[in-house]
Design a protein around this motif. Structure first.
Motif, PDB file in Angstrom:
ATOM      1  N   SER A   6       1.066  -1.251   0.134  1.00 60.86           N
ATOM      2  CA  SER A   6       0.396  -0.159  -0.073  1.00 60.86           C
ATOM      3  C   SER A   6       0.681   1.290  -0.093  1.00 60.86           C
ATOM      4  N   SER A   9       2.806   1.609  -3.424  1.00 61.49           N
ATOM      5  CA  SER A   9       1.699   2.460  -4.524  1.00 61.49           C
ATOM      6  C   SER A   9       1.592   3.420  -4.413  1.00 61.49           C
ATOM      7  N   GLN A  10       1.236   3.968  -2.572  1.00 58.83           N
ATOM      8  CA  GLN A  10       0.874   5.829  -2.353  1.00 58.83           C
ATOM      9  C   GLN A  10       2.261   6.108  -3.418  1.00 58.83           C
ATOM     10  N   GLN A  11       3.475   5.482  -2.850  1.00 55.64           N
ATOM     11  CA  GLN A  11       4.761   6.343  -3.273  1.00 55.64           C
ATOM     12  C   GLN A  11       4.647   6.623  -4.621  1.00 55.64           C
ATOM     13  N   LEU A  12       4.995   5.569  -4.926  1.00 60.69           N
ATOM     14  CA  LEU A  12       4.579   5.290  -6.612  1.00 60.69           C
ATOM     15  C   LEU A  12       3.708   6.183  -7.703  1.00 60.69           C
ATOM     16  N   SER A  13       2.306   6.503  -6.991  1.00 61.75           N
ATOM     17  CA  SER A  13       1.377   7.184  -8.083  1.00 61.75           C
ATOM     18  C   SER A  13       1.693   8.590  -7.037  1.00 61.75           C
ATOM     19  N   GLN A  14       2.696   8.889  -5.872  1.00 64.10           N
ATOM     20  CA  GLN A  14       2.720  10.470  -6.018  1.00 64.10           C
ATOM     21  C   GLN A  14       4.588  10.836  -6.642  1.00 64.10           C
ATOM     22  N   VAL A  16       5.105   9.369  -9.801  1.00 66.42           N
ATOM     23  CA  VAL A  16       4.224   9.433 -11.196  1.00 66.42           C
ATOM     24  C   VAL A  16       3.767  11.128 -11.087  1.00 66.42           C
ATOM     25  N   ARG A  17       3.172  11.942  -9.976  1.00 69.87           N
ATOM     26  CA  ARG A  17       2.028  12.703  -9.970  1.00 69.87           C
ATOM     27  C   ARG A  17       2.900  14.187  -9.586  1.00 69.87           C
TER      28      ARG A  17
END
Length: 123
Positions: A6, A9-14, A16-17
């Motif tokens: 989890s 996943s959060q770090q990856l989406s951050q 990417v943003r």
């Protein structure tokens, strides 16, 4: 383990943003530079056109030393029209050679690839 997935996943989406924001900022800077460069090229074109006009006036004035001014202007105008005609015909030939605008060699290559794949699929 679930918490690690989890968090990853959060770090990856951050990440990417943030990368998208960085790319957007970079493109905005480059867009401003491109606009400024385009404006400078436009200004150079206008100044160049004015310089050519001054050259034409100078040619008329030089020819006016031996002929009347109206004759000098008529001769220079005729020479410029002849040059414009030659450039237009040359440009027309180049455009005709560029048609059709479709990439014929690439299309032929793709058709050949498709035909080869179909042939191998039937074996």
């Amino acid at each position: 383990m679930g918490e690690l997935v989890s968090r990853a996943s959060q770090q990856l989406s951050q990440l990417v943003r943030e990368e998208l924001q960085l790319a957007q900022a970079e493109m905005a800077r480059k867009g401003k530079r491109f606009g400024l460069g385009g404006g400078l090229f436009g200004g150079a074109g206008v100044i160049g056109f004015l310089a050519l006009e001054a050259l034409v006036v100078a040619m008329i004035a030089a020819l006016a030393l031996v002929l009347p001014v109206w004759a000098s202007a008529l001769i220079i105008t005729g020479a410029l029209l002849a040059l414009a005609g030659i450039l237009a015909l040359t440009g027309k030939k180049q455009v005709a050679r560029a048609t059709p605008p479709a990439p014929e060699q690439a299309i032929a290559g793709v058709k050949a690839d498709v035909a080869e794949m179909k042939e191998k699929a039937h074996r």
